[in-house]
Enzyme design. Structure first.
Site, PDB file in Angstrom:
ATOM      1  N   ARG A   4     -16.901  -0.137 -46.031  1.00 58.40           N
ATOM      2  CA  ARG A   4     -16.155  -0.244 -44.774  1.00 58.40           C
ATOM      3  C   ARG A   4     -15.777   1.149 -44.280  1.00 58.40           C
ATOM      4  O   ARG A   4     -15.534   2.063 -45.080  1.00 58.40           O
ATOM      5  CB  ARG A   4     -14.872  -1.052 -44.993  1.00 58.40           C
ATOM      6  CG  ARG A   4     -15.083  -2.372 -45.707  1.00 58.40           C
ATOM      7  CD  ARG A   4     -13.931  -3.308 -45.517  1.00 58.40           C
ATOM      8  NE  ARG A   4     -12.703  -2.901 -46.190  1.00 58.40           N
ATOM      9  CZ  ARG A   4     -11.629  -3.678 -46.262  1.00 58.40           C
ATOM     10  NH1 ARG A   4     -11.625  -4.872 -45.678  1.00 58.40           N
ATOM     11  NH2 ARG A   4     -10.541  -3.271 -46.893  1.00 58.40           N
TER      12      ARG A   4
ATOM     13  N   ARG B 109      -1.872   0.110 -43.697  1.00 61.70           N
ATOM     14  CA  ARG B 109      -1.372  -1.194 -43.263  1.00 61.70           C
ATOM     15  C   ARG B 109       0.142  -1.176 -43.135  1.00 61.70           C
ATOM     16  O   ARG B 109       0.794  -0.282 -43.687  1.00 61.70           O
ATOM     17  CB  ARG B 109      -1.720  -2.255 -44.329  1.00 61.70           C
ATOM     18  CG  ARG B 109      -3.164  -2.340 -44.659  1.00 61.70           C
ATOM     19  CD  ARG B 109      -3.393  -2.336 -46.168  1.00 61.70           C
ATOM     20  NE  ARG B 109      -4.829  -2.103 -46.449  1.00 61.70           N
ATOM     21  CZ  ARG B 109      -5.739  -3.054 -46.413  1.00 61.70           C
ATOM     22  NH1 ARG B 109      -5.360  -4.300 -46.216  1.00 61.70           N
ATOM     23  NH2 ARG B 109      -7.001  -2.780 -46.603  1.00 61.70           N
TER      24      ARG B 109
ATOM     25  N   ASP C  45       0.167  -7.165 -45.342  1.00 61.40           N
ATOM     26  CA  ASP C  45      -0.764  -6.245 -46.009  1.00 61.40           C
ATOM     27  C   ASP C  45      -2.137  -6.287 -45.349  1.00 61.40           C
ATOM     28  O   ASP C  45      -3.005  -5.486 -45.683  1.00 61.40           O
ATOM     29  CB  ASP C  45      -0.885  -6.579 -47.503  1.00 61.40           C
ATOM     30  CG  ASP C  45      -1.203  -8.040 -47.748  1.00 61.40           C
ATOM     31  OD1 ASP C  45      -0.428  -8.901 -47.287  1.00 61.40           O
ATOM     32  OD2 ASP C  45      -2.222  -8.341 -48.388  1.00 61.40           O
TER      33      ASP C  45
HETATM   34  P1  AMP Z   1      -6.446 -10.459 -49.465  1.00 56.98           P
HETATM   35  O1  AMP Z   1      -5.770 -11.787 -49.295  1.00 56.98           O
HETATM   36  O2  AMP Z   1      -7.930 -10.544 -49.701  1.00 56.98           O
HETATM   37  O3  AMP Z   1      -6.122  -9.509 -48.353  1.00 56.98           O
HETATM   38  O4  AMP Z   1      -5.888  -9.828 -50.821  1.00 56.98           O
HETATM   39  C1  AMP Z   1      -4.541  -9.751 -51.161  1.00 56.98           C
HETATM   40  C2  AMP Z   1      -4.376  -8.868 -52.360  1.00 56.98           C
HETATM   41  O5  AMP Z   1      -5.132  -9.360 -53.468  1.00 56.98           O
HETATM   42  C3  AMP Z   1      -4.813  -7.421 -52.164  1.00 56.98           C
HETATM   43  O6  AMP Z   1      -3.954  -6.604 -52.888  1.00 56.98           O
HETATM   44  C4  AMP Z   1      -6.208  -7.426 -52.759  1.00 56.98           C
HETATM   45  O7  AMP Z   1      -6.589  -6.145 -53.188  1.00 56.98           O
HETATM   46  C5  AMP Z   1      -6.032  -8.370 -53.933  1.00 56.98           C
HETATM   47  N1  AMP Z   1      -7.312  -8.999 -54.325  1.00 56.98           N
HETATM   48  C6  AMP Z   1      -7.987  -9.988 -53.677  1.00 56.98           C
HETATM   49  N2  AMP Z   1      -9.111 -10.302 -54.330  1.00 56.98           N
HETATM   50  C7  AMP Z   1      -9.183  -9.504 -55.422  1.00 56.98           C
HETATM   51  C8  AMP Z   1     -10.104  -9.345 -56.499  1.00 56.98           C
HETATM   52  N3  AMP Z   1     -11.211 -10.085 -56.610  1.00 56.98           N
HETATM   53  N4  AMP Z   1      -9.817  -8.409 -57.435  1.00 56.98           N
HETATM   54  C9  AMP Z   1      -8.708  -7.648 -57.365  1.00 56.98           C
HETATM   55  N5  AMP Z   1      -7.799  -7.766 -56.401  1.00 56.98           N
HETATM   56  C10 AMP Z   1      -8.017  -8.673 -55.419  1.00 56.98           C
HETATM   57 MG    MG Z   2      -6.029  -7.765 -47.805  1.00 55.55          MG
END
Ligand code: AMP
Ligand code: MG
Length: 519
Positions: free
Chosen positions: A193, A200, A270
């Site tokens: 990306r 954020r 976030d």
């Molecule tokens: P998101 O809802 O995808 O924006 O993620 C919310 C949080 O969960 C963020 O801190 C992401 O980095 C973490 N996160 C989501 N999926 C993963 C993953 N597969 N491994 C590690 N962290 C994750």
């Molecule tokens: Mg996120």
């Protein structure tokens, strides 16, 4: 290959320099060093030449050339200093504490030939200090969805982060896609990306939450100086002026989402870019049938907090959380609330302009047009109409000078029963009256309308079809979508084949109407 790195963020702020992948709290720092975890067989699946221009990169020679190795994290270029950023956030209305880049790793910041600053980030490159209990990886389906949508949004003129490329890793990733206790192995992928910055709301919130007010001030100064040209940090109301700008950009973004029928799906703080960009494409969706209550996110199916029409209110709610975080930097924190008015008035004004463009109105007439738009909302909801097809058909109607439901409009109806179309018939008569005295030619009006009403959006079912094709080793549909998304307002050979209602089979199929967060 030379990229000019100028890693301001890691050189400005303190971070944890040991690259521990062990999940932990990282108080008093802004990031933790994070080395991408190598993958067995990096292969380029998608490359966006438009996004590549931001880095002055040429088309890769093959799917195994050096780009595959670099943009999977297997090889590091001179000047890269990979790190994961610390942030927190409000998730579904609750403060969630420290989150951070759990599966995103910034490789560094490049200054391109135009002098623009571009942060390069890998999503899915392995665990970081912020991965908590997860694996830091991403699956192919969600990576394809992010790649297609970020590039589509760019061409739709909606502020967004970009996607340079997608690399398949040759490694399987375990996911419980339906959250039903049946995890399965899926192919893994990494998306690269690009954005001026991925900062954020949550980056600011975490510092306020832990009482790191000096750090908060440093981050605000840095953000303004580096990313808000023309804004300053020194005058007494500098922060307030800046916050008004963040409010303005956020409001403009909400208007753009409403214009094209986009539902983000997870508007946690976030996932709110401080620059007003669309960021973090997860369980997002598009309105096929016009339905203000639609959310594609199965995790939010009951409360529907992040449904389509609710997005502007959530934008404001999120700004309020940001204002709370910034309050310690203000002598009088109440002044921040004035920015909520900036948000409301910007949203109100831009929404009117946007609707005037969509409907081909020569100007906005305060009361009359509010009534017209409200009546349209009701008429559209009284039957099942495809939002995208409807507005394009309306432009055709203007060009022809017609005012009744014609075959083009009928093609936008999911319910063929004419009894259910009466509401729209009545509205069309009201609309015809409203535009009667418009001095412009029908063709001229259509030209303006078509510039604001896309004929192509990457509907969820289309992306799902592309994924189904890929699973069979056939990338034709994927390539067709990558081509069509470049000209979303032009009816041409690339877009024409996708100008159609969502087929009935896709109504309940996972990935086509609803999506889980498991990505
Ligand atoms: P998101 O809802 O995808 O924006 O993620 C919310 C949080 O969960 C963020 O801190 C992401 O980095 C973490 N996160 C989501 N999926 C993963 C993953 N597969 N491994 C590690 N962290 C994750
Ligand atoms: Mg996120």
């Amino acid at each position: 290959m030379t990229l000019q790195f100028d890693n301001k963020f890691v050189h400005t702020f303190p971070g944890e320099m040991s690259d521990g992948k062990i999940p932990r709290q990282t108080p008093a720092v802004f990031y933790a060093r994070a080395t991408p975890t190598p993958v067995p067989d990096p292969t380029l699946l998608l490359w966006s030449s438009g996004a590549a221009e931001l880095l002055d990169l040429d088309e890769p020679a093959s799917d195994k050339s050096w780009e595959a190795s670099v943009f999977s994290g297997n090889t590091q270029l001179e000047g890269m200093e990979p790190y994961a950023v610390r942030y927190g956030g409000h998730q579904f209305g609750q403060w969630a504490g420290q989150l951070g880049d759990g599966r995103a790793i910034a490789l560094g910041e490049v200054v391109n030939r135009q002098g623009e600053r571009v942060e390069i980030q890998l999503k899915g490159a392995g665990p970081t200090a912020y991965s908590r209990r997860a694996d830091g990886r991403a699956v192919l389906r969600s990576s394809v969805r992010e790649m297609l949508c970020s590039e589509a949004m760019f061409h739709l003129r909606v502020p967004t982060t970009r996607a340079l490329c997608l690399v398949t890793t040759g490694e399987a990733v375990l996911r419980d896609m339906f959250y039903d206790g049946h995890p399965a192995l899926e192919p893994g992928a990494i998306v690269t990306r690009l954005a001026q910055s991925f900062l954020r709301f949550g980056n600011f919130e975490i510092l306020a939450a832990t009482g790191e007010i000096d750090n908060l001030k440093k981050l605000v100064d840095y953000t303004i100086t580096l990313h808000f040209k023309g804004f300053e940090t020194e005058s007494p109301d500098a922060y307030l002026v800046w916050f008004h700008e963040v409010a303005r950009r956020t409001a403009e973004l909400m208007v753009e989402w409403l214009r094209v029928g986009f539902v983000h799906g997870v508007m946690n703080t976030d996932n709110m870019s401080i620059l007003g960009l669309t960021i973090d494409y997860g369980p997002y969706g598009w309105l096929d049938i016009y339905d203000p209550g639609f959310t594609p996110n199965t995790t939010d199916a009951r409360e529907k907090r992040y449904r389509f029409a609710q997005q502007p209110s959530i934008g404001l709610w999120n700004l309020a959380r940001l204002a709370e975080a910034l309050a310690p930097l203000m002598t009088n924190s109440e002044v921040l609330e004035a920015a909520f008015e900036t948000y409301r008035s910007t949203f109100g004004r831009s929404y009117q302009t946007m609707m005037a463009h969509k409907l081909g109105l020569d100007q906005w007439r305060a009361q009359e047009d509010e009534t017209l738009v409200q009546a349209l909302d009701e008429a559209l909801r009284s039957t099942e109409v495809d939002m995208t097809l409807f507005y394009r058909a309306l432009a055709d109607l203007r060009a022809e000078g017609g005012s009744v439901i014609n075959p083009r409009l009928r093609a936008a109806f999911y319910d063929p029963n004419p009894d259910r179309h009466q509401g729209l018939e009545v509205w069309l008569a009201q609309y015809a009256k409203r535009v009667e005295g418009d001095p412009r030619s029908g063709e001229a009006v259509k030209t303006v309308m078509d510039l604001h009403n896309p004929c192509f959006i990457p509907r969820n079912y289309l992306v799902q079809e592309a994924l189904d094709g890929l699973a069979q080793g056939d990338r034709k549909r994927l390539d067709e979508l990558m081509l069509a998304l470049k000209t979303p307002y032009d009816l041409n050979a690339a877009t024409q084949k996708f100008v159609a209602r969502r087929p009935e089979w896709a109504r309940q199929k996972p990935g086509c109407s609803d999506l889980s967060c498991s990505s």
